[in-house]
Design a protein around this motif. Structure first.
Motif, PDB file in Angstrom:
ATOM      1  N   HIS A   1      -8.557 -34.398 -76.491  1.00 44.17           N
ATOM      2  CA  HIS A   1      -9.499 -35.158 -77.309  1.00 44.17           C
ATOM      3  C   HIS A   1      -9.020 -35.447 -78.732  1.00 44.17           C
ATOM      4  CE1 HIS A   1     -12.564 -35.089 -74.237  1.00 44.17           C
ATOM      5  NE2 HIS A   1     -12.319 -33.798 -74.065  1.00 44.17           N
ATOM      6  N   LEU A   2      -8.103 -34.643 -79.250  1.00 47.17           N
ATOM      7  CA  LEU A   2      -7.658 -34.864 -80.634  1.00 47.17           C
ATOM      8  C   LEU A   2      -6.256 -35.442 -80.710  1.00 47.17           C
ATOM      9  CD1 LEU A   2      -9.136 -31.684 -82.340  1.00 47.17           C
ATOM     10  CD2 LEU A   2     -10.037 -34.009 -82.365  1.00 47.17           C
TER      11      LEU A   2
ATOM     12  N   VAL B   1      -7.933 -33.064 -89.042  1.00 45.88           N
ATOM     13  CA  VAL B   1      -8.993 -33.628 -88.207  1.00 45.88           C
ATOM     14  C   VAL B   1     -10.154 -34.028 -89.117  1.00 45.88           C
ATOM     15  CG1 VAL B   1     -10.612 -33.143 -86.332  1.00 45.88           C
ATOM     16  CG2 VAL B   1      -8.297 -32.170 -86.262  1.00 45.88           C
ATOM     17  N   SER B   2     -10.631 -35.259 -88.967  1.00 46.17           N
ATOM     18  CA  SER B   2     -11.766 -35.708 -89.783  1.00 46.17           C
ATOM     19  C   SER B   2     -13.020 -34.949 -89.366  1.00 46.17           C
ATOM     20  CB  SER B   2     -11.993 -37.208 -89.602  1.00 46.17           C
ATOM     21  OG  SER B   2     -12.570 -37.474 -88.333  1.00 46.17           O
TER      22      SER B   2
ATOM     23  N   ASP C   1     -14.479 -36.421 -86.195  1.00 53.37           N
ATOM     24  CA  ASP C   1     -13.740 -36.011 -85.000  1.00 53.37           C
ATOM     25  C   ASP C   1     -13.977 -34.539 -84.687  1.00 53.37           C
ATOM     26  OD1 ASP C   1     -12.738 -38.551 -84.588  1.00 53.37           O
ATOM     27  OD2 ASP C   1     -10.798 -38.133 -85.533  1.00 53.37           O
TER      28      ASP C   1
ATOM     29  N   ALA D   1     -17.356 -34.232 -82.967  1.00 52.34           N
ATOM     30  CA  ALA D   1     -17.236 -34.746 -81.600  1.00 52.34           C
ATOM     31  C   ALA D   1     -16.461 -33.765 -80.717  1.00 52.34           C
ATOM     32  CB  ALA D   1     -16.546 -36.110 -81.608  1.00 52.34           C
ATOM     33  N   PHE D   2     -15.396 -33.182 -81.260  1.00 49.54           N
ATOM     34  CA  PHE D   2     -14.591 -32.224 -80.510  1.00 49.54           C
ATOM     35  C   PHE D   2     -15.416 -30.995 -80.133  1.00 49.54           C
ATOM     36  CE2 PHE D   2     -11.797 -28.425 -80.701  1.00 49.54           C
ATOM     37  CZ  PHE D   2     -11.086 -28.655 -79.530  1.00 49.54           C
TER      38      PHE D   2
END
Length: 76
Positions: A15-16, A33-34, A37, A40-41
């Motif tokens: 996913h990343l 990682v924002s 994100d 969401a992760f």
């Protein structure tokens, strides 16, 4: 590495896709990682483990190791 760490590592790559292995002792933000994100992760990880991770719990995670500990303590 535990089965939970292995699965989180797989989901990290899926996913990343940051092109490197996750460092379980570093925060997602410090890994590039924002925040969008990261949220969401964590949601995707929760779904994969069939665990609901409330936002107030997620806010307490300092790193992926904290996420793994949370998953291990809420499995089942």
């Amino acid at each position: 590495m535990s089965a939970t760490e292995d699965r989180v590592r797989e989901l990290f790559h899926e996913h990343l896709d940051l092109g490197r292995e996750p460092d379980f002792d570093v925060g997602l933000g410090d890994s590039g990682v924002s925040s969008v994100d990261a949220v969401a992760f964590v949601k995707q990880v929760g779904e994969a483990f069939n665990v609901t991770i409330p936002p107030e719990e997620f806010a307490q995670f300092r790193n992926l190791r904290d996420l793994v500990s949370y998953l291990d303590s809420h499995e089942g």
